[in-house]
Design an enzyme around this catalytic site. Structure first.
Site, PDB file in Angstrom:
ATOM      1  CE  LYS A 330      11.384  65.496  17.514  1.00 39.86           C
ATOM      2  NZ  LYS A 330      12.330  65.044  18.517  1.00 39.86           N
ATOM      3  CG  ASP A 366      15.351  63.027  17.744  1.00 43.19           C
ATOM      4  OD1 ASP A 366      16.129  63.995  17.782  1.00 43.19           O
ATOM      5  OD2 ASP A 366      14.111  63.143  17.622  1.00 43.19           O
TER       6      ASP A 366
END
Ligand code: ATR
Length: 529
Positions: A330, A366
Site C-alpha cells: 500500500k 480503507d
C-alpha cells in the site's frame, strides 16, 4: 474468443467422461492426459482409441514425459521399461525406450482418428507421430515447458521469434513458463505482445504468479486456456479425485462463471489485486460478482505481486484500468503514483490505483470503508454522530494508519497502543493522539475507558489464532469492539469482548464497504475511456 480446455487427469476413461459431463457447460474442448491413465486402462487400447468418438467436445491428445511435467513411464509403467499400451498392442516393446513406446502409442491412436489436436513437445522429432497427425488431419501443437527461470525482458524477442519460427511449420506453438515472480509474468506479457502476429498460439504462466495469464488468455493472444474440474462438487461425484494438471490452473467453473472468461474481449475493462499473498482474498469474488450482477463488462483477478513496478507494467501491456492494493504494497502504490487523493496522502498508503494518462492515480477507500462499517455496527445515522467519541486503536501499521486518520477526521479522540511503542508515538504525533505499548502499564491511558476499540494487527489471525494483543483490558465503557480481521470470523480479542457483553464486529463489512467504494471508482474509470 479464447476457449476453455478441460484437462482430463483422472486415471480411468470412465472417470474422465464423468468429469466431462459435469463440466460440459463450462468448457469448449478437452485434453486427455494419457500419461495419467492407469496401467490397466492403457492395456485396453481399443477403448482408448475410441475415446474421441465418445467425447462431446474437440479433444487434444497428450502423453507427457516427466521432464515436461508428465507421468509417462511413471506409476503406470509396468516393470522392465515396457509401455503397457505397446504390450497390449502385441508389439515387442521390451528393449525400446520409453520415447519409442510413446511414439508408437501416438501413431496408433492418431491412425484411428477423431482427435482435434495432438500435443508434441518441441525439440522431440516424433516424425512418425507428426505424419500420422497430418494424415488424420489432427492439428499439431508444439509445446515448450520451462520449469526453470523465466526469461528476462530482453530475451522476450528471442522467445517471440522462436514462436514465429515454430508457427511457420503449420503447428500451434505453445509456451508454458513456470512464473516465480512478477518479473516472470512481465516477460511472458512481452513475449505475447511481440508475437501478436502469430494468430494461433498458447502462452501461459504456471504457478500462482502466472495465474493471470491463464485468465487473460485472450490478452495473451492464446487460443485457449487449460482448466481442471473444480473441487466445488461433492466428493462422491465421478472425477472428484481429478486434480489440476499444472500448478496455478483454475477450475473450469471458476473461469467460466466467476471470471466470465468467454466474455473477455479486447475491450473488456480489466482490474486486478496487487498483494502478497493474495490466494486467500475474497476480492475477486466480490468485484466479479458485482460486475455480473450489474450487467457490466469487467473482469477482476488476483495478481500475486512481489515487484509492484513489474506488475504495473504488465497491467499496462494488458490495458488494465485499475487495481486494488493490499499488504504489503500500500505504501509503495502511493509512492509509484503520478497523482493521489488527499486521504491517500494523509494516510501515506493507497489501496486503489486507477489508470490516469501514462501513470496511476492513488486513492484510499480503507478509511471511508472503515467509518461506514463503524457507523453500521454502532447503528448511527451518519458519520458525524461519531464526533466526540473516544477510540482505542491497537496497532500502528498500515491498517492502523487508515483507522487513526479516519477516526481523527470524524472528530474521534484516539489512543494508540502498539507492540512497538515508538511506532505508536510516531503515528500519534500525526493526529495529536495519546499512545503507549501493549503492556499493562498502558492501563493508565484507559482509566476512563473507550467508546470504540479497534484491533488492526494480525494477532488473532492464523498462525496467531490464540493471541489477544491486549489480554488485560476489561473493555471499560466500550460500546463496540471492532476487529479488522475477518478470518477467523471471531478472534480471541472479539471473543473476550463478547464474553463481557460488548457488541462486536469483524472486518468483513469494512472489506465490503471499501470494495464498494473502489468498485464505484472502477466502474467510472471503465466508462470514461
Ligand atoms: P498492516 O498493513 O496489516 O497493518 P503492518 O504495517 O505490517 O501490517 O503492521 C502490522 C501491525 O501488527 C503492527 O502494528 C505490528 O506491531 P509492531 O509495530 O510492533 O510490529 C502488529 N503486530 C504484528 N504481530 C503482532 C503480535 N503478535 N502482537 C501484537 N502486535 C502485532
Amino acid at each position: 474468443m479464447s476457449r476453455i480446455c478441460l484437462c482430463l487427469t483422472a486415471s480411468t476413461l470412465r472417470e474422465n467422461l464423468g468429469v466431462l459431463k459435469l463440466c460440459r457447460d463450462n468448457i469448449d474442448m478437452a485434453e486427455l492426459r494419457v500419461d495419467l491413465l492407469s496401467a490397466s486402462e492403457l492395456d485396453r487400447l481399443d477403448r482408448l482409441a475410441d475415446f474421441p468418438a465418445r467425447c462431446p467436445v474437440p479433444l487434444v491428445l497428450t502423453i507427457r514425459l516427466p521432464e515436461d511435467g508428465g507421468h509417462w513411464g511413471g506409476e503406470n509403467a509396468v516393470p522392465g521399461n515396457v509401455c503397457p499400451g505397446s504390450a497390449a498392442a502385441g508389439s515387442a516393446a521390451a528393449g525400446r525406450t520409453l520415447e519409442e513406446q510413446r511414439e508408437e502409442l501416438f501413431v496408433h491412436l492418431l491412425k484411428k482418428g477423431g482427435w482435434a489436436f495432438v500435443d508434441l513437445e518441441e525439440g522431440r522429432p516424433l516424425e512418425r507421430a507428426v505424419s500420422a497427425a497430418r494424415q488424420s488431419q489432427t492439428r499439431i501443437i508444439r509445446s515448450l515447458h520451462h520449469f526453470g527461470q523465466a526469461p528476462e525482458k530482453p530475451e522476450a524477442g528471442f522467445w517471440a521469434d522462436r514462436l514465429k519460427n515454430m508457427a511457420s511449420e503449420d503447428v500451434i506453438p505453445k509456451l508454458a513458463f513456470y512464473c516465480r515472480s512478477s518479473r516472470d509474468v512481465l516477460a511472458l506479457a512481452h513475449i505475447a505482445r511481440l508475437s501478436s502476429d502469430v494468430p494461433e498460439k498458447v502462452i501461459l504462466g504456471m504457478g500462482e504468479y502466472g495465474m493471470p495469464t491463464r485468465i487473460l488468455a485472450r490478452r495473451m493472444g492464446s487460443l485457449w486456456t487449460y482448466a481442471f474440474h473444480g473441487d466445488s462438487l461433492d466428493d462422491d461425484s465421478p472425477g472428484a479425485k481429478a486434480r489440476p494438471a499444472a500448478p496455478g490452473q483454475l477450475s473450469a467453473r471458476e473461469l467460466d462463471e466467476l471470471y466470465r472468461f468467454r466474455e473477455i474481449t479486447a475491450q473488456t475493462p480489466l482490474f486486478g489485486l496487487l498483494g502478497n499473498p493474495v490466494s486467500h482474498s475474497r476480492s475477486p469474488r466480490i468485484h466479479n460478482t458485482w460486475f455480473r450482477e450489474q450487467g457490466l463488462p469487467g473482469a477482476y483477478l488476483a495478481m500475486r505481486t512481489d515487484d509492484v513496478p513489474a506488475a504495473l507494467e504488465t497491467g499496462r501491456i494488458w490495458g488494465m484500468k485499475g487495481f486494488s492494493v493490499t499488504v504489503p504494497h500500500k505504501a509503495k502504490a502511493l509512492e509509484l503514483s503520478v497523482a493521489s487523493g488527499t486521504l491517500a496522502r494523509r494516510i501515506g498508503a493507497a489501496n486503489t490505483l486507477l489508470a490516469e494518462g501514462e501513470g496511476w492515480r492513488a486513492e484510499n477507500t480503507d478509511a471511508p470503508g472503515f467509518i461506514a462499517a463503524l457507523v453500521e455496527a454502532l447503528v448511527l445515522k451518519e458519520a458525524s454522530a461519531l464526533a466526540g467519541m473516544k477510540a482505542l486503536v491497537i496497532g500502528a501499521g498500515g491498517a492502523a494508519r487508515a483507522a487513526v486518520h479516519a477516526l481523527d477526521e470524524a472528530g474521534v479522540k484516539v489512543i494508540i497502543l502498539n507492540r512497538t511503542p515508538e511506532k505508536a508515538r510516531l503515528l500519534a504525533g500525526e493526529v495529536g493522539a495519546r499512545w503507549g505499548g501493549l503492556e499493562q502499564d498502558s492501563a493508565a491511558l484507559l482509566v476512563n475507558g473507550a467508546d470504540i476499540a479497534v484491533q488492526t494487527t494480525s494477532a488473532g489471525m492464523a498462525p496467531m489464532e490464540t493471541v489477544n494483543p491486549l489480554p488485560w483490558w476489561n473493555f471499560r465503557n466500550c460500546r463496540l469492539a471492532f476487529d479488522m480481521v475477518y478470518a477467523p470470523e471471531e478472534t480471541v480479542f472479539l471473543a473476550r469482548a463478547r464474553s463481557l457483553g460488548i457488541k462486536t464486529a469483524n472486518g468483513l463489512s469494512m472489506l465490503q464497504y471499501q470494495a464498494a467504494l473502489q468498485f464505484d471508482m472502477f466502474r467510472k474509470s471503465a466508462v470514461t475511456e
